[in-house]
Scaffold this active site. Structure first.
Site, PDB file in Angstrom:
ATOM      1  CG  ASP A 194      -0.240   0.042   2.525  1.00 18.08           C
ATOM      2  OD1 ASP A 194       0.998   0.206   2.542  1.00 18.08           O
ATOM      3  OD2 ASP A 194      -0.907  -0.064   3.560  1.00 18.08           O
ATOM      4  CG  ASP A 232      -6.010  -5.533   1.869  1.00 16.46           C
ATOM      5  OD1 ASP A 232      -6.680  -4.788   1.139  1.00 16.46           O
ATOM      6  OD2 ASP A 232      -5.630  -5.200   3.011  1.00 16.46           O
ATOM      7  CB  CYS A 266     -10.749 -27.851   6.030  1.00 18.43           C
ATOM      8  SG  CYS A 266      -9.397 -26.698   5.759  1.00 18.43           S
ATOM      9  CB  CYS A 308      -5.775 -26.311   6.096  1.00 19.40           C
ATOM     10  SG  CYS A 308      -6.314 -26.431   7.808  1.00 19.40           S
ATOM     11  CB  CYS A 336      -8.615 -29.429   8.908  1.00 19.47           C
ATOM     12  SG  CYS A 336      -9.380 -27.891   9.446  1.00 19.47           S
ATOM     13  CG  HIS A 369      -9.018 -23.586   9.501  1.00 16.46           C
ATOM     14  ND1 HIS A 369      -9.470 -24.619   8.698  1.00 16.46           N
ATOM     15  CD2 HIS A 369     -10.063 -22.747   9.682  1.00 16.46           C
ATOM     16  CE1 HIS A 369     -10.747 -24.407   8.420  1.00 16.46           C
ATOM     17  NE2 HIS A 369     -11.142 -23.289   9.010  1.00 16.46           N
TER      18      HIS A 369
HETATM   19 ZN    ZN Z   1      -8.617 -26.358   7.937  1.00 16.04          ZN
END
Ligand code: ZN
Length: 359
Positions: free
Chosen positions: A73, A252, A290, A292, A295, A321
């Site tokens: 920015d 963002d 999920c 990730c 998880c 996550h």
């Molecule tokens: Zn997750």
């Protein structure tokens, strides 16, 4: 979108790495979450560690060991938030550091010079973000100043030479508060200057959501479709879906990372306050579907325990996550846009993600 550091699939969410780090995450973690581009804050990096030091390290990418795109920015937003510690004039803004009170000055040229040292792939022009609510008279003056600064920045950018051999794009920022004629004027003038991309600024600053959606819609109707359109500082998962529907390509926000550290988790089944006692004995992952790292490997009960005992790993697992979820969400939006199923998907996903998980 294409940059010299790779293609970016839109719509995209950019995790915020204010001080050259996305809080608690390593670049390897970021790659695992599907992050394609991150945001860095010019104001913070200018104060610490300073533009010369980052220049000595060969730019922000080498400094933090992140080789994908970075957007920075202009620093304007942080400076204008200093309220009593800054003074605006036609040529720029003088301010006192929030760290030690030292005096500094940003101009349209100086913030570009800092962003050249940082070596970001996308730079932003200096603008004034009018607060909400703003009187029309104030918003009008502010808009004129922002346009004047945009013209100066665009002129400098005409003969731009990046320091590290990677192309740097410059985005203009549409302002005008909640006044449609000012927004229209701002967008039209910026389009004449022909920027590689356009941001919609001055939203998500306290106005009601309906106004935020309405102004976003109004701006994307004017801004060219073939160029990236970036809604600054937004937002909650539902705001992102609504804004994609209105034509926004880039986002963002600190919400996924900040909320993760406060114990609020987002998932496709809704929000959950993971710190809550009700998850004490819960052996399920945050979200069974999920993919990730968190998880796949950890239970709600364990992460809750980490919060409870102030173990840093908890903050990191929750952040992994949440960031993964935001990236998954925009990826799903993209898939459904390409399949021409966005409208149906939107309805379904909104009802799912806005519920609250209690068990
Ligand atoms: Zn997750």
């Amino acid at each position: 979108m294409s940059t010299d550091r790779g293609e970016i699939e839109t719509p995209i969410f950019m995790p915020v790495g204010t001080k050259a780090a996305v809080k608690t995450l390593s670049p390897a973690d970021l790659n695992d979450t599907g992050t394609q581009i991150i945001l860095g804050n010019t104001y913070h990096l200018y104060l610490r560690p300073g533009q010369e030091l980052i220049h000595d390290f060969g730019g922000i990418h080498k400094f933090m060991n992140w080789n994908k795109p970075v957007l920075t920015d202009s620093g304007g937003y942080q400076v204008f938030s200093l309220k009593d510690f800054r003074k605006i004039d036609e040529q720029g803004v003088s301010f006192q550091s929030h760290l030690d009170g030292s005096r500094h000055r940003f101009t349209p040229a100086s913030v570009l010079d800092i962003q050249r040292s940082l070596g970001s792939d996308i730079m932003m022009v200096l603008d004034e973000c009018a607060p909400y609510p703003s009187e029309r008279e104030y918003a009008l003056k502010s808009n004129e100043l922002t346009l004047k600064w945009a013209r100066e920045a665009r002129e400098i950018y005409e003969d731009w030479s990046p320091l590290y051999g990677f192309r740097q794009q410059l985005f203009g920022i549409v302002q005008g508060s909640t006044f449609k004629d000012l927004r229209e004027n701002s967008a039209a003038e910026l389009i004449k200057m022909d920027f590689p991309g356009y941001a919609v600024g001055g939203l998500a600053v306290g106005e009601p959501k309906e106004i935020m959606y309405e102004i976003t819609d109004f701006c994307t109707d004017i801004l060219p479709v073939e160029k990236p359109r970036y809604l600054m500082g937004v937002g909650m998962p539902e705001d992102i879906i609504e804004s994609i529907d209105r034509g926004i390509d880039m986002f963002d926000c600190v919400i996924p990372t900040r909320n993760a550290r406060n114990g609020t988790i987002f998932s496709r089944n809704g929000k959950m306050v993971l710190k809550s006692a009700r998850f004490r004995e819960d052996q399920k992952p945050i979200d069974g579907e999920c993919s990730c790292y968190t998880c796949r490997n950890f239970s709600r009960g364990y992460i809750r325990h980490l919060y409870n005992t102030n173990e840093m790993l908890g903050l990191r697992l929750a952040t992994i996550h949440n960031v993964h979820f935001y990236l998954w969400l925009v990826q799903q939006a993209r898939k459904n846009i390409l399949n021409d199923t966005f409208a149906d998907w939107k309805q379904k996903i909104l009802s799912e993600i806005t519920s609250t998980i209690t068990e």
